[in-house]
Every structure is written in structure tokens, then in C-alpha cells.
Design a protein around this motif. Sequence first.
Motif, PDB file in Angstrom:
ATOM      1  N   SER A  64      -9.605  11.500   9.229  1.00  0.00           N
ATOM      2  CA  SER A  64      -8.990  11.741   7.918  1.00  0.00           C
ATOM      3  C   SER A  64      -9.393  10.683   6.901  1.00  0.00           C
ATOM      4  N   SER A  65      -9.554   9.444   7.354  1.00  0.00           N
ATOM      5  CA  SER A  65      -9.944   8.379   6.422  1.00  0.00           C
ATOM      6  C   SER A  65     -11.343   8.591   5.863  1.00  0.00           C
ATOM      7  N   LEU A  73      -4.660  12.082   1.788  1.00  0.00           N
ATOM      8  CA  LEU A  73      -4.720  11.120   2.876  1.00  0.00           C
ATOM      9  C   LEU A  73      -3.387  10.422   3.158  1.00  0.00           C
ATOM     10  N   VAL A  77      -1.475  10.594   6.853  1.00  0.00           N
ATOM     11  CA  VAL A  77      -1.213   9.405   7.658  1.00  0.00           C
ATOM     12  C   VAL A  77       0.262   9.348   8.047  1.00  0.00           C
ATOM     13  N   VAL A 112      -5.219   2.377   6.744  1.00  0.00           N
ATOM     14  CA  VAL A 112      -5.738   3.593   6.111  1.00  0.00           C
ATOM     15  C   VAL A 112      -4.952   3.904   4.844  1.00  0.00           C
ATOM     16  N   SER A 115      -6.130   1.557   2.117  1.00  0.00           N
ATOM     17  CA  SER A 115      -7.449   1.962   1.622  1.00  0.00           C
ATOM     18  C   SER A 115      -7.364   3.225   0.780  1.00  0.00           C
ATOM     19  N   SER A 116      -6.431   4.126   1.110  1.00  0.00           N
ATOM     20  CA  SER A 116      -6.293   5.346   0.304  1.00  0.00           C
ATOM     21  C   SER A 116      -5.760   5.036  -1.081  1.00  0.00           C
ATOM     22  N   ARG A 119      -8.637   3.690  -2.937  1.00  0.00           N
ATOM     23  CA  ARG A 119      -9.594   4.754  -3.187  1.00  0.00           C
ATOM     24  C   ARG A 119      -9.140   5.679  -4.311  1.00  0.00           C
TER      25      ARG A 119
END
Length: 361
Positions: A64-65, A73, A77, A112, A115-116, A119
Motif C-alpha cells: 500500500s505504501s 493510504l 494503514v 507509513v 510518509s503518507s 506525500r
Amino acid sequence: MSPARDRGTRSAGERFESALNRVVPRGSRILVALVVATVAIGLAIWMFSAQTPLVTLLVPLVVSSLVLGPRQLPWFVVFVLFVLALVVPLQDPINARIILTVVIIFGLGLLVLVSSFRRSRLGVAGVQGEQMFVDLRDRILRQGGIPTLPDDWYAAAELRSSGGTPFAGDFVVASRTGNRLDVAVVDVSGKGQGAGTRALLLSGAIGGLLSALPPGDFLPGANTFLLQQDWDEGFATAIHLSLDLDTGHYDIRSAGHPPAALRHAGSGRWEVLEAEGPILGLIEGASFEVVSGEMRRGDALLLYTDGMVETRTRDIASGIDKMLGQAERLLRGTFEGGAERLIGSLGSRSDDRALLLVHRR
């Protein structure tokens, strides 16, 4: 297969695609597949806990990442961690190994999630974002490509970054209009990836100005563009070559850049071509002097950035002398591939480097 049957097959496929789009939109299919896979893994852990370890949930988490966008995302998670919370009580016994596994999965899920959120500034999934940067990198390299030249001319440009990646603060742009070749070698303030983002924007603008403006207006136009940018380090050095491919006549203008070097085939000596001009992006209404001459048969011209000649222990003047000495040795016999040989043997590995070699055969 007959045309009628082929049309029938296509129609059936189109109907299936249309029905599938109504049930599951195209943009959500990857998410649905990951949710189904996560549920299947959760059921497997619940029914066969001895054979299916908890770490299996890391598979959809990692996938998913890479493929989900920043909006989908975080929720996925949370869903994976929710499934983990449901199946953990079913583990028998709950020992230190199980607890450590849960901590690791939750820790990776947190990474994750972070990071999402970062992002989300870009607005695309990880693989898509990387592809965007690769595309931008390729565009820069294509802009630095030398146009097709007459058989009696050879030109090559080479680029090396301090970080070992194609994203650098140094770049080369080239344009050919009729019998005139225009090339600019530019050094953006900063190094490596830090300067690479500014180089992405500036390379496009410089490439447009190079092909749209007369040679005498190019550096003033680039200077005006940089002055309009709200950058903390909003300056750059550049050197511009305008070369007549019929006569060999050249005009060189510099904006705070190391001087070009011309090798005279008759004497075998190198001449440093000093062209005065201020750095781009600092002075409004700046003017740039021109150095003119003619390249004869066998002559060669070098344009380069300061990373080729300057290090912490050596100033530019000494570096130029060393570069010309290396050029005399490495270019002896043939100029083809000479730019790659020179940039590989000279300069500071902690600084970006760019080099242009032009030779009249």
C-alpha cells in the motif's frame, strides 16, 4: 476469428468493463484488492494461527505504501492495524515474540502514516511520484542533448552531480536555429539535490529563452527571470556560446562563470577567453561583455562549471591550469569521448560538475 465474432467479443469485454466500473471505480480497484487481501490474511491468522504468522500483515502494508495515493493510504494503514488488533487476542499463548511482532507492525504502520502525510504535499502515490521525478530528470537530460550538427562539427556535454544522481545544480541546455548553435552551461547556487529542485525550474526557463531570444538578449533575459523568483539562494552563474556553424564565428558571454578555453590547432596552445559579467539574479539591468573569435579546422572549445576546476585546496586559476594540462593529454589523437574522459578525471567529487566540448573537424 470472424469480424462479427471479434466485435461480439469486444462488446462483451466492454460490457464487463462498464459493469465493473459501476461496481468498483477504476481508481479504487487497487484499494479494494488490498482490503480483500488484508481480510483474507486476517481470516487465515484467525483460523490457522499456528501456520500463519502475524507478520503476514506487513505484505499489504508495504504494498500500500507503494501504490496507494495520499488520501487512501492513511485509512488503509488504520484498517490494517485494526485487523491486527482483532487477531492478536486469538494468539495462544501471547508471549514476548507476539508482543515484539505487534510492536514492529505498529511501528512500521506509524512510519507509513508519517510518509503518507509528507506525500500529501505532492498529491500522488509513491511509485507515481518517483516516476514524475524520473520524467523531470529525463527532460533535463534531453535539454542538455546537443542537436544534430554538420559532419565537420563535434560537440558533447557531460554532467556529474555531487550526490551521484542525475539531479544536480549544474546543467547544460542547447538549441540550434538554422546554422547557429546556442549552448548555455549553468551553475545554480547550492549543490546536489538541494540545488536540483531550482535547476528543474531554471532549466526549462533557460531552454525557452535560449531558443527564443537573440544571443545578445539571452543572459539579460535569464537575469530578469531569476530576479523575479522568490528564492533564498536566487542566483546562478552561466556561460553562453553562440556559434555560427558555417563560418566558425563564435560569441561568448559570461555571467560570473569560469572562462571558456579555446585550443588553437595551429599552435597546439590553449587560450583562456575571459568574458566579464555579473552573476545572474543579483543586479537589475546588468550588461554582459562579449568575446568573439573564429574556430578554425582542428580547434576545440571547452565550457565548464567551477566544480571542474575548484576544490577546497585549489583555487580556480590553478584548477584551470590543471584542466588544460589534462585536456592536452586526454584529447590527444581524438576528441570523440573527450568530454567523458575529462569529467571523469577532473574536479571535486563533492561538487556538481558540467562540461561542454566543441570541436571543429
